[in-house]
Design an enzyme around this catalytic site. Sequence first.
Site, PDB file in Angstrom:
ATOM      1  N   ASP A 102      30.054  73.052  48.153  1.00 39.77           N
ATOM      2  CA  ASP A 102      30.411  72.171  49.268  1.00 39.77           C
ATOM      3  C   ASP A 102      29.365  72.269  50.385  1.00 39.77           C
ATOM      4  O   ASP A 102      29.018  71.273  51.020  1.00 39.77           O
ATOM      5  CB  ASP A 102      31.807  72.541  49.782  1.00 39.77           C
ATOM      6  CG  ASP A 102      32.254  71.652  50.920  1.00 39.77           C
ATOM      7  OD1 ASP A 102      32.581  70.484  50.655  1.00 39.77           O
ATOM      8  OD2 ASP A 102      32.243  72.112  52.085  1.00 39.77           O
ATOM      9  N   ASN A 162      32.556  73.275  61.076  1.00 39.25           N
ATOM     10  CA  ASN A 162      31.210  72.849  61.476  1.00 39.25           C
ATOM     11  C   ASN A 162      31.130  72.807  63.004  1.00 39.25           C
ATOM     12  O   ASN A 162      32.093  73.157  63.692  1.00 39.25           O
ATOM     13  CB  ASN A 162      30.861  71.501  60.827  1.00 39.25           C
ATOM     14  CG  ASN A 162      31.769  70.370  61.287  1.00 39.25           C
ATOM     15  OD1 ASN A 162      32.475  70.494  62.279  1.00 39.25           O
ATOM     16  ND2 ASN A 162      31.757  69.273  60.566  1.00 39.25           N
TER      17      ASN A 162
END
Length: 375
Positions: free
Chosen positions: A252, A58
């Site tokens: 996810d 991320n």
Amino acid sequence: MRCFRPRSGKAADGVAAVVETRQASQSQQGSRDVREGVEAGAQQHYQLSRIMRPDDANIVGNVHGGIILKMIEEAGCIVGTRHCNAQSGDRCMAALVRVEKTEFLFPMFIGEVAHVTAEITYTSEHSLEVQVKVIAENILTGAKKLANKAALWYVPCSLQNVNKVMDVPPIKYTSEEQEEQGRNRYDAQKLERVETKARTEEVVPPPPNPEDPPKEQHTVSFSQSSLIHLVGPSDCTLQHYVHGGVTMKLMDEVAGIVAARHCSTNIVTASVDAINFHRKINKGCVVTVTGRLTFISSKSMEIEVLVDASSLVEADKYRAVSAFFTFISLDKDNKPQSVPPLKIDGEEEQRRYDEGNARYLQNKAKRLADKQRQQ
Ligand code: COA
């Protein structure tokens, strides 16, 4: 090392029960299987290593849980497929049918190397258990940490006919206890599967309508999110159905979006409850992955993820998979922080919240008991 033949069978209610070993009339076949099992023993381990890159993580550098699940599944599929092809008969591919509850023990970061080790730890007549460990190595300092541990179940499907389930060659166990423990895990998951099958048949929630007025923040509908994906060749196995790891990665991703929308902070996957893959998703299908918050503790969020598959041209839609993901909100120093409470609307949301609370308390008690056992 001795080679123990796994024993399994079905009781009248369809739930697995331990039965006697194969009949004496099958002894010739049996001895060939055992020989093959011994030969296949060399194939029981597999390791893959990969450096973590920016597109695995991320924006603050934490590797996505979905990337780790995908690597775990790849390693499991390789060791499982290799093992099941160490016998004569149709060539086959190990299809992922179940992942046991998985905890993300330590975060992994860009630049670290993930060492994923897969080992076949139990075989039944038609399925095999693979245990996988993920070690994160900082190659600058040499520091290593156990990032994840998972147990997956695979079923070999023939390349000639994708719905034909093949026999699994037996593995070598180091002791009878090891085989016994494996059989207990096998029996336990078979029982649990009967319960989750009912849940996957639940009604599909309607997709959020963009025309609707803005939702109130911190409600279930505010953060509910969906992702629609057309299944292409790169998502699929040689038999043209989706790899389990690809599905878990999408799940996810959606769960992460829901969590981030709810708390507006950096979030990471903490755990995934057991997932069962009851039906295949074929190339060319459209998958709709929907995530919604079910429960919130002071620092964690439980998100239910539902995967529905449909053909582009036909109207049939089915629930392929569902699972509960738990996410944690992190502050700037990567420490868990409080998350805003969930505003519940209606009986259905309250029911899901209460069920989530019960799972949370049960998981917490289990984690505590495991910790005490290790001390
Ligand atoms: N978890 C663990 N084992 C499972 C399982 C699950 N969810 N589902 C089936 N099995 C095992 C059974 O225990 C049995 O092994 P055993 O005889 O040694 O006990 C074996 O699979 C075959 O079971 P059976 O009931 O004959 O077949 P099935 O109707 O369950 O079909 C598949 C098996 C693999 C064809 C079917 O479950 C399937 O297609 N699943 C989806 C696989 C997939 O697409 N994976 C990627 C997900 S995106």
